[in-house]
Each structure stands twice: as C-alpha cells, then as structure tokens.
Design a protein around this motif. Structure first.
Motif, mmCIF file in Angstrom:
data_model
loop_
_atom_site.group_PDB
_atom_site.id
_atom_site.type_symbol
_atom_site.label_atom_id
_atom_site.label_comp_id
_atom_site.label_asym_id
_atom_site.label_seq_id
_atom_site.Cartn_x
_atom_site.Cartn_y
_atom_site.Cartn_z
ATOM 1 N N ASN A 19 16.185 -40.091 25.303
ATOM 2 C CA ASN A 19 15.156 -39.355 25.325
ATOM 3 C C ASN A 19 15.773 -37.814 25.635
ATOM 4 O O ASN A 19 16.285 -37.940 26.978
ATOM 5 C CB ASN A 19 13.937 -39.763 25.738
ATOM 6 N N LEU A 20 15.692 -36.704 25.350
ATOM 7 C CA LEU A 20 16.096 -35.496 25.906
ATOM 8 C C LEU A 20 15.209 -34.709 26.308
ATOM 9 O O LEU A 20 15.143 -33.485 26.786
ATOM 10 C CB LEU A 20 16.782 -34.608 24.795
ATOM 11 N N ASP A 21 13.984 -35.189 26.820
ATOM 12 C CA ASP A 21 12.704 -34.466 27.342
ATOM 13 C C ASP A 21 13.047 -34.093 28.858
ATOM 14 O O ASP A 21 13.845 -34.794 29.561
ATOM 15 C CB ASP A 21 11.557 -35.413 27.149
ATOM 16 N N ASP A 22 11.972 -33.488 29.310
ATOM 17 C CA ASP A 22 12.116 -33.197 30.800
ATOM 18 C C ASP A 22 13.366 -32.821 31.365
ATOM 19 O O ASP A 22 13.942 -33.210 32.516
ATOM 20 C CB ASP A 22 11.387 -34.545 31.619
ATOM 21 N N ILE A 23 13.706 -31.579 31.011
ATOM 22 C CA ILE A 23 15.001 -30.950 31.198
ATOM 23 C C ILE A 23 14.619 -29.682 32.159
ATOM 24 O O ILE A 23 15.694 -29.089 32.483
ATOM 25 C CB ILE A 23 15.954 -30.727 30.358
ATOM 26 N N ASP A 24 13.524 -29.384 32.716
ATOM 27 C CA ASP A 24 13.186 -28.191 33.221
ATOM 28 C C ASP A 24 14.037 -28.010 34.585
ATOM 29 O O ASP A 24 14.561 -26.585 34.871
ATOM 30 C CB ASP A 24 11.892 -28.022 33.514
ATOM 31 N N ASP A 25 14.162 -29.161 35.262
ATOM 32 C CA ASP A 25 14.882 -29.032 36.460
ATOM 33 C C ASP A 25 16.309 -28.833 36.292
ATOM 34 O O ASP A 25 17.022 -28.247 36.864
ATOM 35 C CB ASP A 25 14.436 -30.158 37.323
ATOM 36 N N LEU A 26 16.844 -29.354 35.155
ATOM 37 C CA LEU A 26 18.102 -29.221 34.660
ATOM 38 C C LEU A 26 18.628 -27.689 34.235
ATOM 39 O O LEU A 26 19.371 -26.868 34.628
ATOM 40 C CB LEU A 26 18.513 -30.222 33.481
ATOM 41 N N VAL A 27 17.626 -27.096 33.471
ATOM 42 C CA VAL A 27 17.836 -25.718 33.164
ATOM 43 C C VAL A 27 17.829 -24.807 34.494
ATOM 44 O O VAL A 27 18.801 -23.883 34.642
ATOM 45 C CB VAL A 27 16.569 -25.309 32.105
ATOM 46 N N ALA A 28 16.942 -25.171 35.313
ATOM 47 C CA ALA A 28 16.941 -24.278 36.533
ATOM 48 C C ALA A 28 18.231 -24.434 37.451
ATOM 49 O O ALA A 28 18.532 -23.384 37.940
ATOM 50 C CB ALA A 28 15.618 -24.727 37.417
ATOM 51 N N SER A 29 18.768 -25.734 37.315
ATOM 52 C CA SER A 29 19.949 -25.951 38.408
ATOM 53 C C SER A 29 21.055 -25.442 37.542
ATOM 54 O O SER A 29 21.832 -24.876 38.372
ATOM 55 C CB SER A 29 19.964 -27.397 38.332
ATOM 56 N N ILE A 30 21.343 -25.375 36.439
ATOM 57 C CA ILE A 30 22.537 -24.965 35.505
ATOM 58 C C ILE A 30 22.443 -23.428 35.605
ATOM 59 O O ILE A 30 23.358 -22.646 35.761
ATOM 60 C CB ILE A 30 22.491 -25.142 34.144
ATOM 61 N N GLU A 31 21.211 -22.709 35.615
ATOM 62 C CA GLU A 31 21.056 -21.276 35.739
ATOM 63 C C GLU A 31 21.433 -20.771 36.990
ATOM 64 O O GLU A 31 22.185 -19.710 37.089
ATOM 65 C CB GLU A 31 19.604 -20.889 35.579
ATOM 66 N N GLU A 32 21.022 -21.602 38.046
ATOM 67 C CA GLU A 32 21.351 -21.287 39.265
ATOM 68 C C GLU A 32 22.943 -21.411 39.823
ATOM 69 O O GLU A 32 23.517 -20.542 40.343
ATOM 70 C CB GLU A 32 20.489 -22.170 40.356
ATOM 71 N N VAL A 33 23.506 -22.505 39.315
ATOM 72 C CA VAL A 33 25.043 -22.878 39.860
ATOM 73 C C VAL A 33 25.957 -22.830 38.618
ATOM 74 O O VAL A 33 26.986 -23.110 39.063
ATOM 75 C CB VAL A 33 25.158 -23.959 40.888
ATOM 76 N N GLY A 34 25.478 -23.175 37.725
ATOM 77 C CA GLY A 34 26.392 -23.012 36.310
ATOM 78 C C GLY A 34 26.430 -24.559 36.044
ATOM 79 O O GLY A 34 25.916 -25.609 36.545
#
Length: 169
Positions: A19-34
């Motif tokens: 399942n590819l749901d619930d990625i909000d934290d991952l999006v924030a992490s990648i936005e912050e540190v790449g």
C-alpha cells in the motif's frame, strides 16, 4: 545515475503487494533533507525499491531523481521487491501478499530432491519464506490460519482493533 522522474513508473507487482498510502511524513522529510537513498529501477524504468519515495517525489514535482538500475529477470521480480522492502513495517495484509508473491517464486522448486545429500534435512518452505520476509514462522502460520478461516479479520488486524496474538480461531 540521474533520470527524469516522468520516465519512471511504479512496478505493477509492487502495487499488488504493498500500500502506498500515508506518505505525508515522507514527503516532509524528503522536502527537508532530500532523497537519502536512490531509487532502484529495473531495465524498463519501473521502480523496484523506493515506490513510496517515488510517490513522494512525484508529489514534490521533482524533475529528476537519482536511481540505481538493475537488470531483473521476470521470475525474480517478486523476490527482489520483497527483499528490498524487508525493513518496512508492514500491515498484516501486506505480509500475506508478500507470502503469496514468494510462494509463486518458490513454486518452481517444488519436487526438488532433498535426500541426495547425507544428513540433509527436508526444507520447510513456510519457515524459509518467513525468514525471507523477516518474520517468525509462527506469526506467518497464525496469519495464514486467519486468512483461511476468517479473512474478514485481516482488516481489523490492520486497523489494530484486534491483535494477532489475542485471536482464538
């Protein structure tokens, strides 16, 4: 190697297992540190490992992304996808999906002679698959019993309204 994001696709087998749901934290992490780990793609530019990161990158509208390309024989896709996701925390349904995917891979080994070497023990396929999945054989056995006898409970296990250990079947 760097490739355009729009040249990549999710591997269809990944969607059948995870399942590819619930990625909000991952999006924030990648936005912050790449992106800390490159995506792994096959020869057809399908993401084998990093599908959640790929989805996050798409949401962030990146133009390019770093990838590692591997040649994957068609009969090894399921095994590779499961092994690349071994460290993930998975739902009970995803664990069952992994088991069924690996069962298809290992079906080719059925009927293999195990008595040809002195002292060789018969291979317990369920134990072998549980080990590949990174869970105990007893947990896998309980999940398979639930799936067989009460498949309606799988969703409740995933929603944490009941526990696998507490089930009496």
């Amino acid at each position: 190697m760097i490739v355009p994001v729009n040249s990549l696709t999710h591997h269809p087998r990944n969607a059948e297992i995870y399942n590819l749901d619930d990625i909000d934290d991952l999006v924030a992490s990648i936005e912050e540190v790449g992106l800390l780990t490159p995506l792994v793609i096959d020869q057809d530019n399908q993401v084998i490992s990093g599908n959640r990161r790929f989805k996050a990158i798409q949401e962030l509208d990146w133009d390019t992304v770093e990838v590692q390309r591997v040649d994957v024989p068609p009969d090894e896709v399921d095994r590779l996808i499961v092994h690349h996701n071994k460290q993930r925390t998975k739902t009970h349904q995803e664990l069952l999906n992994e088991y069924h995917a690996l069962t298809r891979v290992h079906k080719n080994q059925s009927g293999r002679r195990t008595d040809l070497q002195k002292g060789a023990k018969p291979i317990n396929r369920r134990n072998q698959l549980a080990d590949q999945m990174g869970i105990s054989a007893s947990r896998l056995a309980r999940l398979l019993v639930v799936e067989k006898r009460r498949p309606d409970l799988i969703e409740r296990l995933d929603n944490e309204t009941i526990t696998l250990h507490g089930l009496r079947l």
